[in-house]
Design an enzyme around this catalytic site. Structure first.
Site, mmCIF file in Angstrom:
data_model
loop_
_atom_site.group_PDB
_atom_site.id
_atom_site.type_symbol
_atom_site.label_atom_id
_atom_site.label_comp_id
_atom_site.label_asym_id
_atom_site.label_seq_id
_atom_site.Cartn_x
_atom_site.Cartn_y
_atom_site.Cartn_z
ATOM 1 N N HIS A 109 -35.591 4.421 13.030
ATOM 2 C CA HIS A 109 -36.006 3.022 12.830
ATOM 3 C C HIS A 109 -35.377 2.069 13.834
ATOM 4 O O HIS A 109 -35.816 0.929 13.962
ATOM 5 C CB HIS A 109 -35.558 2.521 11.456
ATOM 6 C CG HIS A 109 -36.330 3.097 10.333
ATOM 7 N ND1 HIS A 109 -37.671 3.338 10.400
ATOM 8 C CD2 HIS A 109 -35.954 3.444 9.091
ATOM 9 C CE1 HIS A 109 -38.073 3.832 9.254
ATOM 10 N NE2 HIS A 109 -37.053 3.915 8.446
ATOM 11 N N GLU A 137 -36.722 -1.441 10.538
ATOM 12 C CA GLU A 137 -37.290 -1.481 11.895
ATOM 13 C C GLU A 137 -37.659 -2.924 12.274
ATOM 14 O O GLU A 137 -37.369 -3.385 13.389
ATOM 15 C CB GLU A 137 -38.541 -0.604 11.959
ATOM 16 C CG GLU A 137 -39.250 -0.693 13.304
ATOM 17 C CD GLU A 137 -40.681 -0.158 13.246
ATOM 18 O OE1 GLU A 137 -40.917 0.885 12.633
ATOM 19 O OE2 GLU A 137 -41.557 -0.823 13.831
ATOM 20 N N THR A 167 -44.299 -0.528 13.642
ATOM 21 C CA THR A 167 -45.031 0.681 14.062
ATOM 22 C C THR A 167 -45.838 1.318 12.936
ATOM 23 O O THR A 167 -46.846 1.966 13.190
ATOM 24 C CB THR A 167 -44.058 1.742 14.617
ATOM 25 O OG1 THR A 167 -43.058 1.994 13.635
ATOM 26 C CG2 THR A 167 -43.415 1.303 15.907
ATOM 27 N N CYS A 193 -48.012 2.900 15.749
ATOM 28 C CA CYS A 193 -48.025 4.241 16.344
ATOM 29 C C CYS A 193 -49.157 5.071 15.750
ATOM 30 O O CYS A 193 -49.587 4.856 14.627
ATOM 31 C CB CYS A 193 -46.661 4.909 16.197
ATOM 32 S SG CYS A 193 -46.537 6.051 14.858
HETATM 33 S S1 SF4 Z 1 -43.650 8.518 15.523
HETATM 34 FE FE1 SF4 Z 1 -44.413 6.634 14.545
HETATM 35 S S2 SF4 Z 1 -44.046 6.876 12.357
HETATM 36 FE FE2 SF4 Z 1 -42.788 8.368 13.448
HETATM 37 S S3 SF4 Z 1 -40.802 7.380 13.705
HETATM 38 FE FE3 SF4 Z 1 -42.003 7.004 15.538
HETATM 39 S S4 SF4 Z 1 -42.960 5.041 15.153
HETATM 40 FE FE4 SF4 Z 1 -42.266 5.782 13.202
#
Ligand code: SF4
Length: 276
Positions: free
Chosen positions: A72, A124, A160, A188
């Site tokens: 995070h 985060e 994210t 993400c």
């Molecule tokens: S890949 Fe995406 S969901 Fe996984 S820790 Fe990273 S930002 Fe968070």
């Protein structure tokens, strides 16, 4: 009874990477601590503790040794404090989170008022606020976006793991707040993929089981989405399954948050299969 796993579920890239970094770092000399739980999954945190990876909630609890920053991420003050205390810092911040932090930092440096679309209390998001020089405003709902006045230069980043749909709807409101808007969609793919797969499976089955920490924001979000389509239970482990849930059920769907270990998913899957 049929048991179907979602096409995309469980550990994401950032979580796998953070756990690998933590294990490698501990195996170097057997001692390491994470700052806060490395991921929002009590079962994984307990397993790592057995392997010698401890946890502190605040840097003041450590006078020496190695501190692991979780996926995070944290604000710049933690990097500074760790250095001042002479701690060895191992950075397992997910690169996608890092991108959101740096985007907020650069937008603030360029004179933009930063708006973060995300959950105010999520660690985060707190770290992204800190990287903006503590000037960012966090907006979680359409109502909060409406309540903002007009803004000269507006820079937008996202948590994210925020919902793609909700992000779009909040952006539509923010576009009316400024004539100079820069949007960085820092959501993400892991989140999008898990949400899309979960929604599609929830539309096909009678019951969804969403596995993951009760303290995991992305797992809770998966459960909320699935509940819009069918009967849904958010569980942490197979021990929570109850026989009466399965009465008159023909198809069960299973999904899991990005911080849910494979072995927990397998146990739930197996226990459901045994009921068929
Ligand atoms: S890949 Fe995406 S969901 Fe996984 S820790 Fe990273 S930002 Fe968070």
């Amino acid at each position: 009874m049929e048991v179907i796993l979602a096409e995309s579920l469980g550990f994401c890239y950032g979580v796998k990477r953070a756990i690998k970094i933590a294990r490698e770092s501990a195996s170097a000399d057997g001692t390491a601590c994470t700052l806060g739980p490395i991921i929002h999954n009590p079962q994984m945190v307990a397993q790592l503790a057995e392997e010698g990876i401890g946890k502190v909630d605040d840097l003041s609890e450590l006078d020496a040794g190695r501190i692991i920053i979780r996926s995070h991420g944290v604000g710049p003050n933690i990097y500074e404090s760790a250095e001042e205390k002479g701690l060895e810092l191992v950075d397992a911040t997910c690169p996608h989170v890092r991108r959101a932090q740096m985007a907020a930092h650069e937008l603030a440096e360029e004179g933009y008022r930063v708006v973060i679309i995300g959950e105010k209390r999520h660690p985060e998001v707190k770290s992204i606020v800190e990287w903006s020089g503590d000037q960012a405003v966090v907006v979680e709902t359409e109502e909060e976006a409406e309540a903002l006045g007009s803004i000269g230069r507006l820079g937008v980043v996202a948590q994210t793991t925020f919902s793609g749909e909700k992000f779009k709807s909040i952006i539509a409101i923010l576009l009316d707040k400024s004539n100079d808007v820069r949007i960085l969609r820092t959501i993400c793919n892991a989140t999008d993929q898990r949400q899309t797969a979960a929604l599609s499976l929830a539309g096909e089955v009678d019951l969804m089981l969403v596995i993951g920490g009760k303290n995991s924001a992305n797992t809770t979000r998966l459960a909320q989405l699935c509940a819009m389509k069918c009967q849904t239970y958010h569980i942490e482990t197979a021990a929570e399954l109850q026989d009466e849930w399965f009465d008159k059920i023909n198809k069960i769907g299973i999904t899991a948050g990005a911080s849910t270990p494979d072995w927990v998913i397998k146990e739930v899957y197996q226990k459901c299969k045994n009921k068929t």
